[in-house]
Design a protein around this motif. Structure first.
Motif, PDB file in Angstrom:
ATOM      1  N   VAL A   1      -3.747  -4.875  12.706  1.00  0.00           N
ATOM      2  CA  VAL A   1      -5.021  -4.149  12.737  1.00  0.00           C
ATOM      3  C   VAL A   1      -4.810  -2.648  12.555  1.00  0.00           C
ATOM      4  CG1 VAL A   1      -6.943  -3.508  14.232  1.00  0.00           C
ATOM      5  CG2 VAL A   1      -6.243  -5.890  14.078  1.00  0.00           C
ATOM      6  N   SER A   2      -3.810  -2.078  13.228  1.00  0.00           N
ATOM      7  CA  SER A   2      -3.590  -0.629  13.146  1.00  0.00           C
ATOM      8  C   SER A   2      -3.076  -0.197  11.780  1.00  0.00           C
ATOM      9  CB  SER A   2      -2.598  -0.186  14.234  1.00  0.00           C
ATOM     10  OG  SER A   2      -3.096  -0.467  15.522  1.00  0.00           O
ATOM     11  N   THR A   3      -2.377  -1.092  11.087  1.00  0.00           N
ATOM     12  CA  THR A   3      -1.797  -0.740   9.795  1.00  0.00           C
ATOM     13  C   THR A   3      -2.744  -0.997   8.638  1.00  0.00           C
ATOM     14  OG1 THR A   3       0.428  -1.272  10.621  1.00  0.00           O
ATOM     15  CG2 THR A   3       0.161  -1.142   8.239  1.00  0.00           C
ATOM     16  N   LEU A   4      -3.550  -2.071   8.714  1.00  0.00           N
ATOM     17  CA  LEU A   4      -4.289  -2.523   7.541  1.00  0.00           C
ATOM     18  C   LEU A   4      -5.809  -2.550   7.710  1.00  0.00           C
ATOM     19  CD1 LEU A   4      -1.870  -5.418   6.523  1.00  0.00           C
ATOM     20  CD2 LEU A   4      -2.104  -3.198   5.401  1.00  0.00           C
ATOM     21  N   THR A   5      -6.334  -2.064   8.829  1.00  0.00           N
ATOM     22  CA  THR A   5      -7.797  -2.011   8.965  1.00  0.00           C
ATOM     23  C   THR A   5      -8.302  -0.648   9.404  1.00  0.00           C
ATOM     24  OG1 THR A   5      -7.907  -2.678  11.307  1.00  0.00           O
ATOM     25  CG2 THR A   5      -7.763  -4.449   9.682  1.00  0.00           C
ATOM     26  N   ASN A   6      -7.403   0.278   9.724  1.00  0.00           N
ATOM     27  CA  ASN A   6      -7.818   1.595  10.235  1.00  0.00           C
ATOM     28  C   ASN A   6      -7.526   2.707   9.227  1.00  0.00           C
ATOM     29  OD1 ASN A   6      -8.618   0.445  12.628  1.00  0.00           O
ATOM     30  ND2 ASN A   6      -6.704   0.857  13.688  1.00  0.00           N
ATOM     31  N   PHE A   7      -7.759   2.443   7.960  1.00  0.00           N
ATOM     32  CA  PHE A   7      -7.382   3.403   6.925  1.00  0.00           C
ATOM     33  C   PHE A   7      -8.119   4.731   7.057  1.00  0.00           C
ATOM     34  CE2 PHE A   7      -6.349  -0.585   4.628  1.00  0.00           C
ATOM     35  CZ  PHE A   7      -5.025  -0.309   4.341  1.00  0.00           C
ATOM     36  N   THR A   8      -7.349   5.797   6.895  1.00  0.00           N
ATOM     37  CA  THR A   8      -7.936   7.110   6.673  1.00  0.00           C
ATOM     38  C   THR A   8      -8.057   7.280   5.169  1.00  0.00           C
ATOM     39  OG1 THR A   8      -6.965   8.095   8.642  1.00  0.00           O
ATOM     40  CG2 THR A   8      -7.598   9.591   6.900  1.00  0.00           C
ATOM     41  N   SER A   9      -9.268   7.447   4.676  1.00  0.00           N
ATOM     42  CA  SER A   9      -9.463   7.596   3.236  1.00  0.00           C
ATOM     43  C   SER A   9      -8.986   8.974   2.795  1.00  0.00           C
ATOM     44  CB  SER A   9     -10.937   7.404   2.865  1.00  0.00           C
ATOM     45  OG  SER A   9     -11.134   7.656   1.486  1.00  0.00           O
ATOM     46  N   ILE A  10      -7.863   9.000   2.095  1.00  0.00           N
ATOM     47  CA  ILE A  10      -7.331  10.276   1.607  1.00  0.00           C
ATOM     48  C   ILE A  10      -8.297  10.891   0.599  1.00  0.00           C
ATOM     49  CG2 ILE A  10      -5.317  11.388   0.595  1.00  0.00           C
ATOM     50  CD1 ILE A  10      -4.812   9.956   3.253  1.00  0.00           C
ATOM     51  N   ALA A  11      -8.993  10.041  -0.150  1.00  0.00           N
ATOM     52  CA  ALA A  11      -9.970  10.537  -1.121  1.00  0.00           C
ATOM     53  C   ALA A  11     -11.070  11.333  -0.428  1.00  0.00           C
ATOM     54  CB  ALA A  11     -10.574   9.364  -1.896  1.00  0.00           C
ATOM     55  N   ASN A  12     -11.502  10.857   0.742  1.00  0.00           N
ATOM     56  CA  ASN A  12     -12.560  11.564   1.470  1.00  0.00           C
ATOM     57  C   ASN A  12     -12.074  12.919   1.978  1.00  0.00           C
ATOM     58  OD1 ASN A  12     -13.990   9.262   0.982  1.00  0.00           O
ATOM     59  ND2 ASN A  12     -13.929   8.501   3.084  1.00  0.00           N
ATOM     60  N   ILE A  13     -10.805  12.980   2.354  1.00  0.00           N
ATOM     61  CA  ILE A  13     -10.234  14.263   2.790  1.00  0.00           C
ATOM     62  C   ILE A  13     -10.236  15.252   1.632  1.00  0.00           C
ATOM     63  CG2 ILE A  13      -8.134  15.410   3.607  1.00  0.00           C
ATOM     64  CD1 ILE A  13      -7.487  12.871   5.173  1.00  0.00           C
TER      65      ILE A  13
ATOM     66  N   THR B   1       0.747   5.699  11.620  1.00  0.00           N
ATOM     67  CA  THR B   1       1.451   6.477  10.602  1.00  0.00           C
ATOM     68  C   THR B   1       1.638   5.653   9.336  1.00  0.00           C
ATOM     69  OG1 THR B   1       2.643   7.718  12.308  1.00  0.00           O
ATOM     70  CG2 THR B   1       3.573   7.756  10.082  1.00  0.00           C
ATOM     71  N   LEU B   2       2.050   4.397   9.507  1.00  0.00           N
ATOM     72  CA  LEU B   2       2.237   3.504   8.365  1.00  0.00           C
ATOM     73  C   LEU B   2       0.923   3.300   7.614  1.00  0.00           C
ATOM     74  CD1 LEU B   2       4.112   1.633   6.788  1.00  0.00           C
ATOM     75  CD2 LEU B   2       3.651  -0.156   8.462  1.00  0.00           C
ATOM     76  N   CYS B   3      -0.181   3.241   8.346  1.00  0.00           N
ATOM     77  CA  CYS B   3      -1.497   3.061   7.739  1.00  0.00           C
ATOM     78  C   CYS B   3      -1.834   4.233   6.818  1.00  0.00           C
ATOM     79  CB  CYS B   3      -2.546   2.929   8.837  1.00  0.00           C
ATOM     80  SG  CYS B   3      -4.230   2.668   8.241  1.00  0.00           S
ATOM     81  N   ILE B   4      -1.543   5.442   7.263  1.00  0.00           N
ATOM     82  CA  ILE B   4      -1.805   6.633   6.443  1.00  0.00           C
ATOM     83  C   ILE B   4      -0.954   6.613   5.182  1.00  0.00           C
ATOM     84  CG2 ILE B   4      -1.627   9.152   6.375  1.00  0.00           C
ATOM     85  CD1 ILE B   4      -2.254   9.147   9.373  1.00  0.00           C
ATOM     86  N   ILE B   5       0.320   6.191   5.324  1.00  0.00           N
ATOM     87  CA  ILE B   5       1.214   6.126   4.169  1.00  0.00           C
ATOM     88  C   ILE B   5       0.686   5.141   3.135  1.00  0.00           C
ATOM     89  CG2 ILE B   5       3.556   5.603   3.397  1.00  0.00           C
ATOM     90  CD1 ILE B   5       3.212   8.145   5.135  1.00  0.00           C
ATOM     91  N   ILE B   6       0.267   3.958   3.590  1.00  0.00           N
ATOM     92  CA  ILE B   6      -0.255   2.952   2.665  1.00  0.00           C
ATOM     93  C   ILE B   6      -1.520   3.465   1.978  1.00  0.00           C
ATOM     94  CG2 ILE B   6      -1.265   0.636   2.501  1.00  0.00           C
ATOM     95  CD1 ILE B   6       0.567  -0.209   4.790  1.00  0.00           C
ATOM     96  N   GLY B   7      -2.412   4.090   2.765  1.00  0.00           N
ATOM     97  CA  GLY B   7      -3.631   4.635   2.200  1.00  0.00           C
ATOM     98  C   GLY B   7      -3.357   5.681   1.138  1.00  0.00           C
ATOM     99  N   THR B   8      -2.303   6.482   1.336  1.00  0.00           N
ATOM    100  CA  THR B   8      -1.934   7.503   0.358  1.00  0.00           C
ATOM    101  C   THR B   8      -1.301   6.877  -0.878  1.00  0.00           C
ATOM    102  OG1 THR B   8      -1.537   9.057   2.171  1.00  0.00           O
ATOM    103  CG2 THR B   8      -0.657   9.650   0.011  1.00  0.00           C
TER     104      THR B   8
ATOM    105  N   ALA C   1       7.678   9.287  -2.414  1.00  0.00           N
ATOM    106  CA  ALA C   1       6.653   8.242  -2.439  1.00  0.00           C
ATOM    107  C   ALA C   1       6.698   7.384  -1.178  1.00  0.00           C
ATOM    108  CB  ALA C   1       6.842   7.366  -3.677  1.00  0.00           C
ATOM    109  N   VAL C   2       7.898   7.218  -0.589  1.00  0.00           N
ATOM    110  CA  VAL C   2       8.045   6.352   0.568  1.00  0.00           C
ATOM    111  C   VAL C   2       7.323   6.898   1.795  1.00  0.00           C
ATOM    112  CG1 VAL C   2      10.166   7.422   1.461  1.00  0.00           C
ATOM    113  CG2 VAL C   2       9.755   4.976   1.845  1.00  0.00           C
ATOM    114  N   VAL C   3       7.030   8.195   1.806  1.00  0.00           N
ATOM    115  CA  VAL C   3       6.292   8.786   2.927  1.00  0.00           C
ATOM    116  C   VAL C   3       4.872   9.165   2.516  1.00  0.00           C
ATOM    117  CG1 VAL C   3       8.378   9.636   4.045  1.00  0.00           C
ATOM    118  CG2 VAL C   3       7.169  11.119   2.456  1.00  0.00           C
ATOM    119  N   GLY C   4       4.438   8.675   1.364  1.00  0.00           N
ATOM    120  CA  GLY C   4       3.065   8.919   0.935  1.00  0.00           C
ATOM    121  C   GLY C   4       2.900  10.024  -0.075  1.00  0.00           C
ATOM    122  N   GLY C   5       4.011  10.627  -0.532  1.00  0.00           N
ATOM    123  CA  GLY C   5       3.929  11.664  -1.552  1.00  0.00           C
ATOM    124  C   GLY C   5       3.753  11.074  -2.937  1.00  0.00           C
ATOM    125  N   THR C   6       3.582  11.970  -3.915  1.00  0.00           N
ATOM    126  CA  THR C   6       3.387  11.509  -5.285  1.00  0.00           C
ATOM    127  C   THR C   6       4.677  11.493  -6.080  1.00  0.00           C
ATOM    128  OG1 THR C   6       2.827  13.781  -5.917  1.00  0.00           O
ATOM    129  CG2 THR C   6       1.008  12.322  -5.347  1.00  0.00           C
TER     130      THR C   6
END
Length: 421
Positions: free
Chosen positions: A152-164, A286-293, A414-419
């Protein structure tokens, strides 16, 4: 009066490290007190503590809104007006000095609080705690709760990076508006926990999880109106109203599995079980934010923030969205790409909610059933190793990412959410 990103992140990490020493005992004590409450009110103390915690988060947002909207903490050349930048405000150094004074003042009364006589508290060795943790990991219900928390914490609590990106680059929130955003988020969360404590404490917990996740997902979809600027909704106050982000679901999720811990944990292992799950939940966040990014890249929604020319989209690749202005955002197909990203997060959140929520007991009565089943099944070494792998893997990844994000040369990986570096 200036901070680079690395220094700021190190300061935040140190603050969280020392805050942990006050937060962990308080959480553990709340769980132990919860087991002393009458069955029909069990969990009220813990939920009340969460409301108090999030209320102080609102105070932090109020400080940001009222004291950090001056010329030194906004973009240079920001127009002075009530709804934009103000002519006065604290500098960064003054802000941290104020926080130091506030924390000191709030700490002084704690020194006079009545404490339990240390001679009445059993003293345990590290070996004893290690055995307790291992016994907890081998329990069937612990494994179920770990699966629920990680999923639940990893795959349902996404912070939308697009919204930021929308709020801070395209719309460009001021610090006052960002502070109001923080206040509204935690206000909504505190109200939700109050409603749960008052009306839903003895109802089906899974329905609460389903409802909160679907509600947050619905608010995510409302952002599509912002992307396309339907009815001129691409403005700060509308986005603040719908921006509850992952903290809304995360807060309710924490209360739900905390109630399960109160009911399920063995005597003497309440705090150990709770803090294990909280640590894993924080690392999963933290993992959730990385996946979202990372999802931005395959959907060609990564942000281009080249500041040389706000309307010169030639500096951005065709697989990115120029967020330097509203016109460049539209020219680089930002509305469509962010809509696709939003829908992707929504579908993943709802599907994973229905996959992982069954690993949470639906009521206090089922907690009693699970506890009885767990005691009959006994501890299992295999379950212990599975739980240990899930826990250490999630925590180690979260810790490694936190370290890598401090250094600009590794925060782009990329492994930490970078481009990519």
């Amino acid at each position: 009066d200036k901070l680079d990103a690395s220094t700021w992140l190190v300061m935040l990490m140190l603050i969280q490290f020392f805050a942990m020493f006050s937060d962990v005992p308080a959480d553990g004590y709340s769980v132990e007190l919860g087991q002393l409450e009458p069955p029909e009110r069990r969990g009220v103390i813990l939920a009340t503590g969460q409301i108090v915690r999030f209320s102080f988060c609102m105070i932090a947002g109020l400080i940001q809104a009222l004291l950090l909207n001056g010329p030194t903490t906004n973009e240079s050349g920001c127009a002075i007006s009530f709804d934009n930048c103000w002519s006065w405000g604290l500098t960064i150094n003054q802000y941290y000095a104020l926080l130091f004074v506030l924390v000191t003042i709030l700490t002084i009364p704690i020194l006079w609080l009545k404490e339990t006589d240390p001679s009445t508290v059993p003293q345990h060795t590290l070996q004893h705690f290690s055995k307790e943790i291992w016994a907890t990991l081998q329990n069937q219900t612990t494994l179920y709760l770990l699966i629920f928390v990680i999923g639940v914490s990893t795959l349902t609590n996404f912070t939308s990076i697009a919204n930021i990106y929308m709020q801070y680059y395209v719309i460009q929130l001021t610090n006052f508006e960002a502070g109001v955003d923080t206040i509204s988020t935690y206000l909504a969360l505190s109200v939700a926990i109050y409603i749960f404590k008052t009306y839903l404490l003895n109802r089906n917990w899974r329905y609460t999880q389903y409802g909160s996740t679907i509600f947050a997902a619905f608010l995510q979809c409302v952002w599509i109106l912002v992307y396309y600027n339907v009815g001129n909704l691409q403005n700060p106050w509308f986005t603040i109203f719908i921006d509850l982000d992952q903290y809304f679901v995360m807060g309710l999720t924490q209360v739900l599995f905390s109630l399960a811990v109160i009911e399920l944990s063995s005597p003497g292992l309440e705090a150990t079980t709770y803090e294990l799950l909280i640590t894993v939940a924080n690392a999963s966040g933290t993992l959730c934010i990385i996946i979202g990014t990372q999802l931005l890249t395959p959907l060609k929604a990564s942000a281009c923030t080249n500041d040389d020319d706000n309307d010169n989209i030639s500096n951005c690749s065709s697989s990115s969205v120029d967020v330097n202005s509203q016109s460049s955002f539209n020219q680089t197909d930002g509305p469509y790409r962010y809509t696709l990203y939003c829908i992707t997060l929504t579908v993943i959140s709802i599907v994973c909610c229905f996959i992982f929520t069954p690993f949470l007991p639906h009521s206090k009565e089922q907690c009693a059933e699970w506890k009885e089943e767990g005691e009959k099944a006994g501890n299992s070494t295999i379950r212990g190793y599975i739980s240990l792998f899930l826990s250490l893997g999630t925590i180690a990844y979260g810790f490694a990412v936190a370290i890598l994000l401090i250094d600009p040369s590794t925060s782009c990986l990329a492994v930490v959410g970078g481009t990519g570096c």
